[in-house]
Design a protein around this motif. Structure first.
Motif, PDB file in Angstrom:
ATOM      1  N   PRO A   1       4.308  -4.879  -8.675  1.00 27.11           N
ATOM      2  CA  PRO A   1       4.367  -4.195  -9.973  1.00 27.11           C
ATOM      3  C   PRO A   1       3.722  -2.804  -9.962  1.00 27.11           C
ATOM      4  N   GLN A   2       2.902  -2.528  -8.945  1.00 25.38           N
ATOM      5  CA  GLN A   2       2.240  -1.217  -8.865  1.00 25.38           C
ATOM      6  C   GLN A   2       3.184  -0.106  -8.418  1.00 25.38           C
ATOM      7  N   TRP A   3       4.314  -0.449  -7.828  1.00 26.35           N
ATOM      8  CA  TRP A   3       5.273   0.559  -7.402  1.00 26.35           C
ATOM      9  C   TRP A   3       5.839   1.326  -8.611  1.00 26.35           C
ATOM     10  N   PRO A   4       6.017   2.637  -8.473  1.00 23.09           N
ATOM     11  CA  PRO A   4       6.778   3.370  -9.499  1.00 23.09           C
ATOM     12  C   PRO A   4       8.172   2.764  -9.703  1.00 23.09           C
TER      13      PRO A   4
ATOM     14  N   ALA B   1       0.806  -1.222   0.000  1.00 22.41           N
ATOM     15  CA  ALA B   1       0.000   0.000   0.000  1.00 22.41           C
ATOM     16  C   ALA B   1       0.839   1.273   0.000  1.00 22.41           C
ATOM     17  N   THR B   2       2.139   1.116   0.035  1.00 17.42           N
ATOM     18  CA  THR B   2       3.047   2.263   0.080  1.00 17.42           C
ATOM     19  C   THR B   2       3.664   2.504  -1.291  1.00 17.42           C
ATOM     20  N   ASP B   3       3.619   3.761  -1.726  1.00 20.44           N
ATOM     21  CA  ASP B   3       4.264   4.104  -2.998  1.00 20.44           C
ATOM     22  C   ASP B   3       5.782   4.087  -2.814  1.00 20.44           C
ATOM     23  N   VAL B   4       6.448   3.261  -3.552  1.00 14.05           N
ATOM     24  CA  VAL B   4       7.905   3.159  -3.486  1.00 14.05           C
ATOM     25  C   VAL B   4       8.473   3.570  -4.838  1.00 14.05           C
ATOM     26  N   ASP B   5       9.223   4.661  -4.838  1.00  9.67           N
ATOM     27  CA  ASP B   5       9.798   5.174  -6.088  1.00  9.67           C
ATOM     28  C   ASP B   5      11.107   4.492  -6.465  1.00  9.67           C
ATOM     29  N   ALA B   6      11.811   3.966  -5.450  1.00  7.76           N
ATOM     30  CA  ALA B   6      13.110   3.325  -5.713  1.00  7.76           C
ATOM     31  C   ALA B   6      13.455   2.399  -4.566  1.00  7.76           C
ATOM     32  N   LEU B   7      14.295   1.424  -4.872  1.00  2.00           N
ATOM     33  CA  LEU B   7      14.748   0.445  -3.876  1.00  2.00           C
ATOM     34  C   LEU B   7      16.238   0.599  -3.620  1.00  2.00           C
ATOM     35  N   VAL B   8      16.624   0.523  -2.338  1.00  2.00           N
ATOM     36  CA  VAL B   8      18.027   0.346  -1.979  1.00  2.00           C
ATOM     37  C   VAL B   8      18.097  -0.970  -1.209  1.00  2.00           C
ATOM     38  N   VAL B   9      18.741  -1.956  -1.792  1.00  2.00           N
ATOM     39  CA  VAL B   9      18.870  -3.266  -1.168  1.00  2.00           C
ATOM     40  C   VAL B   9      20.290  -3.417  -0.637  1.00  2.00           C
ATOM     41  N   ILE B  10      20.390  -3.669   0.663  1.00  2.00           N
ATOM     42  CA  ILE B  10      21.696  -3.841   1.308  1.00  2.00           C
ATOM     43  C   ILE B  10      22.004  -5.321   1.393  1.00  2.00           C
TER      44      ILE B  10
ATOM     45  N   ALA C   1       8.960  -0.322  -9.636  1.00  2.00           N
ATOM     46  CA  ALA C   1       8.840  -1.488 -10.518  1.00  2.00           C
ATOM     47  C   ALA C   1       8.647  -1.048 -11.969  1.00  2.00           C
ATOM     48  N   LYS C   2       7.806  -0.023 -12.165  1.00  2.00           N
ATOM     49  CA  LYS C   2       7.534   0.443 -13.524  1.00  2.00           C
ATOM     50  C   LYS C   2       8.784   1.023 -14.189  1.00  2.00           C
ATOM     51  N   ASN C   3       9.649   1.616 -13.369  1.00  2.00           N
ATOM     52  CA  ASN C   3      10.865   2.248 -13.905  1.00  2.00           C
ATOM     53  C   ASN C   3      12.135   1.425 -13.663  1.00  2.00           C
ATOM     54  N   ASN C   4      11.974   0.244 -13.024  1.00  2.00           N
ATOM     55  CA  ASN C   4      13.119  -0.622 -12.699  1.00  2.00           C
ATOM     56  C   ASN C   4      14.215   0.163 -11.966  1.00  2.00           C
ATOM     57  N   THR C   5      13.806   0.882 -10.915  1.00  2.00           N
ATOM     58  CA  THR C   5      14.719   1.778 -10.201  1.00  2.00           C
ATOM     59  C   THR C   5      15.192   1.146  -8.892  1.00  2.00           C
ATOM     60  N   TYR C   6      16.400   0.644  -8.902  1.00  2.00           N
ATOM     61  CA  TYR C   6      16.976   0.073  -7.679  1.00  2.00           C
ATOM     62  C   TYR C   6      18.494   0.164  -7.728  1.00  2.00           C
TER      63      TYR C   6
END
Length: 345
Positions: A306-309, A278-287, A311-316
């Motif tokens: 897939p609903q995350w921005p 339920a949270t909009d996530v624009d980007a991921l930082v995976v440690i 995911a749509k922009n493959n931003t990680y």
């Protein structure tokens, strides 16, 4: 896939058992002018006020034990200062690093043939047998008798000083900032009489971070999810999500904000899949903590939501030691900013 539960529990304890600034230091006072002159030449004695204990160093330590603490802050700081030859037993590793050659350098350090106890660190008898003159621990947890560790008083009795890193005195990392990384560098610079080198590293990091922060100023601040890959530290599906601490300082300098900053009053949030979805996530930082493929975990998450921005922009981006306490926070700031604001950089 989740980390072996005892390992995860030990990591959670080590990562969460932190706080109260305890790195302030002062030069030791000499008794007369001759002694003062000698001290000014040698840089000693040095006294640190560390978690309510005064630790006085008459000379540079030469038998350092670095406890595990699920960190690489202390060993990386020593390596950055060129002090690897002072380490007789190192228990820290993330298995990876943003600094070229650092992971390999850590791997080459002696481990003292330590058999860790149930708390995943150096047992009391083993510690005393290593004959250290300085023991470094990320938190006061590493000197707690009930965990099977040598206490600071027991170490002092055998001639060993001890040091708890900044924000490690109590049990809360939520107030940790990049300034604590600089305090760790500064303190070790004083202890080993390499203060000029420490100050040079601090100045270079400050300059680099300031340049990035200046370029991204005024840009929209994406909401970033920061979490450890393949790790379970609680009861929910997502229990290693970062809520507060040094991570947020790094995110802010990179022109972003933590999407889950309000997920917990402490450093980590333990959240359900529904809350995360339920949270909009624009980007991921995976440690990646001893995870050979954190990118695979990042891709799995993006596919799962897939609903995350993001995911749509493959931003990680995947990181390891630069996102935590240590001498390389500038690299995390730069990598995150490049991911989020490529045009500004």
């Amino acid at each position: 896939m989740s980390m072996n539960r005892p390992v995860a529990t030990a990591l959670a304890a080590a990562l969460c058992l932190l706080t109260a600034a305890c790195g302030s230091s002062s030069d030791g006072k000499a008794g007369n002018s001759t002694t003062e002159a000698a001290a000014s030449r040698s840089g000693y004695p040095v006294t640190l006020d560390n978690c309510g204990q005064k630790q006085t160093f008459e000379k540079a330590p030469s038998r350092v034990v670095v406890m595990n603490g699920a960190s690489v802050a202390e060993v990386s700081t020593l390596l950055a200062l060129g002090l690897d030859d002072k380490i007789v037993a190192n228990q820290q590793t993330y298995g990876d690093s943003e600094v070229p050659g650092r992971a390999e350098a850590i791997k080459k350090l002696p481990d003292g043939d330590v058999k860790q106890n149930d708390a995943f660190d150096v047992p009391r008898e083993t510690m005393i047998g290593l004959r250290p003159d300085l023991v470094l621990s990320t938190t006061a947890y590493g000197f707690d008798e009930k965990n099977g560790f040598a206490t600071r008083d027991q170490l002092k009795a055998v001639g060993a000083n001890s040091y708890v890193s900044p924000q490690g005195c109590d049990q809360d990392t939520s107030k940790m900032t990049i300034a604590d990384s600089y305090q760790l560098l500064r303190d070790m610079g004083k202890v080993f009489n390499v203060g000029d080198k420490a100050e040079g590293l601090i100045a270079a990091s400050e300059k680099k971070i300031a340049a990035v922060a200046d370029r991204v100023q005024g840009e929209k601040k994406p909401k970033v999810m920061v979490l450890f890959s393949n790790m379970s530290m609680g009861g929910n599906d997502f229990s290693s999500i970062v809520a507060k601490g040094i991570y947020n300082d790094i995110l802010a300098k990179a022109g972003s904000a933590n999407a889950f900053e309000n997920g917990s009053k402490g450093s980590f949030a333990d959240l359900s899949k529904e809350k995360v979805a339920a949270t909009d996530v624009d980007a991921l930082v995976v440690i990646g903590y001893n995870d050979p493929n954190p990118a695979a975990y990042a891709k799995k998450l993006l596919k799962e939501f897939p609903q995350w921005p993001a995911a749509k922009n493959n931003t990680y981006v995947t990181l390891s030691d630069s996102m935590y306490l240590g001498p390389s926070n500038d690299l995390a700031v730069e990598k995150i900013a490049k991911m989020l604001h490529p045009d500004a950089l």
